[in-house]
Design an enzyme around this catalytic site. Structure first.
Site, PDB file in Angstrom:
ATOM      1  N   TYR A 105       0.877  -1.175   0.000  1.00 48.13           N
ATOM      2  CA  TYR A 105       0.000   0.000   0.000  1.00 48.13           C
ATOM      3  C   TYR A 105       0.915   1.226   0.000  1.00 48.13           C
ATOM      4  CZ  TYR A 105      -3.372   3.490   1.665  1.00 48.13           C
ATOM      5  OH  TYR A 105      -4.156   4.615   1.796  1.00 48.13           O
ATOM      6  N   ASP A 144      -2.284  -1.236  -4.026  1.00 49.29           N
ATOM      7  CA  ASP A 144      -2.622   0.148  -4.344  1.00 49.29           C
ATOM      8  C   ASP A 144      -1.312   0.908  -4.406  1.00 49.29           C
ATOM      9  OD1 ASP A 144      -3.354   2.779  -4.440  1.00 49.29           O
ATOM     10  OD2 ASP A 144      -4.554   2.753  -2.601  1.00 49.29           O
ATOM     11  N   HIS A 242     -12.214   1.596  -4.000  1.00 52.56           N
ATOM     12  CA  HIS A 242     -11.439   0.837  -4.981  1.00 52.56           C
ATOM     13  C   HIS A 242     -12.226  -0.406  -5.356  1.00 52.56           C
ATOM     14  CE1 HIS A 242      -7.330   2.727  -4.242  1.00 52.56           C
ATOM     15  NE2 HIS A 242      -8.034   3.173  -3.221  1.00 52.56           N
TER      16      HIS A 242
END
Length: 251
Positions: A105, A144, A242
């Site tokens: 992340y 991500d 998302h």
């Protein structure tokens, strides 16, 4: 082998919005999540047949990553380089017999770009780490990554140039990583596909109008290219700002 990656933007909230239904339906071999936003003991997920690995941020309700995997890994690492810890819970590396899985992340550089310098340092450290891993075994990087690499990866490229996640610097770091011997798997299969995104603002009707960004990725070592079967994005799956992304391989 099927792999899923999803920034759930708070796993406890996502569970209330259908996470487990999707998890069971998709039946992934490896399921990676980011932005879990919880601490140890704050959720009890009964995922039969899966080993669970968590990296919690020290700050409560912030960041965090997890991997749910059918096959038990050879080893699990938190952080990069010689460090096996990191305060924001952003990195999980699982070693398997024939590859490394790195669930990430990536930190946001913030709207006013006050965290851009930190972000760029992070990118350099991650790139060095991935290259070292790649010397030993092929790498599957997912998560991500908080950057829309190409103009095609954001709905309004012209007006977003220079914004967080679409700066020349951030996009350049992605270009450099790919040049080191890695593949953006979605673009490998769909190089010209437009209007396919993985994140949408919560602002009114933005997702309905598909005004989004593609900032979630599966990136693999070039040596794995012959094993790639397909890549997909599941924008129909709600529960977060998302959506999940998919990678299928013959490993």
């Amino acid at each position: 082998m099927k792999l899923i990656s999803w920034n759930v933007n708070g796993l406890r909230a996502c569970v209330k919005k259908g996470f487990l239904d999707y998890f069971e339906e998709v039946d992934a071999d490896i399921f990676c999540v980011q932005e879990t936003k919880l601490q140890a003991g704050q959720i009890d997920l009964l995922l039969e047949g899966y080993h669970q690995y968590w990296n919690y941020a020290l700050k409560k309700g912030y960041s965090g990553t997890a991997v749910f995997t059918k096959e038990e890994p050879l080893s699990v690492k938190y952080g990069v380089g010689d460090v096996d810890t990191e305060d924001e819970g952003r990195i999980l590396t699982l070693e398997y017999p024939t590859f490394y899985l790195v669930n990430v992340y990536t930190p946001n550089s913030k709207r006013d770009l006050t965290r851009l310098a930190y972000r760029l340092k992070w990118e350099d450290e991650m790139r060095d780490y991935l290259n070292v891993l790649n010397e030993s075994k092929p790498v599957i990087l997912c998560g991500d990554l908080n950057v829309a690499h190409l103009d095609i990866d954001v709905r309004n490229a012209k007006s977003n140039k220079g914004n967080s996640g679409f700066t020349v610097e951030e996009r350049g770091k992605m270009t450099a990583l790919l040049a080191d011997g890695f593949t953006d798997t979605y673009r490998r299969f769909y190089p010209n596909q437009e209007e396919v995104y993985t994140w949408w603002s919560y602002m009114n009707k933005v997702r309905e109008r598909n005004i989004g960004w593609r900032i979630d990725y599966f990136i693999t070592s070039n040596s794995l290219e012959s094993l790639l079967k397909d890549a997909a994005i599941h924008p129909h799956v709600l529960g977060s700002d998302h959506c999940p992304i998919v990678l299928e391989m013959t490993i």
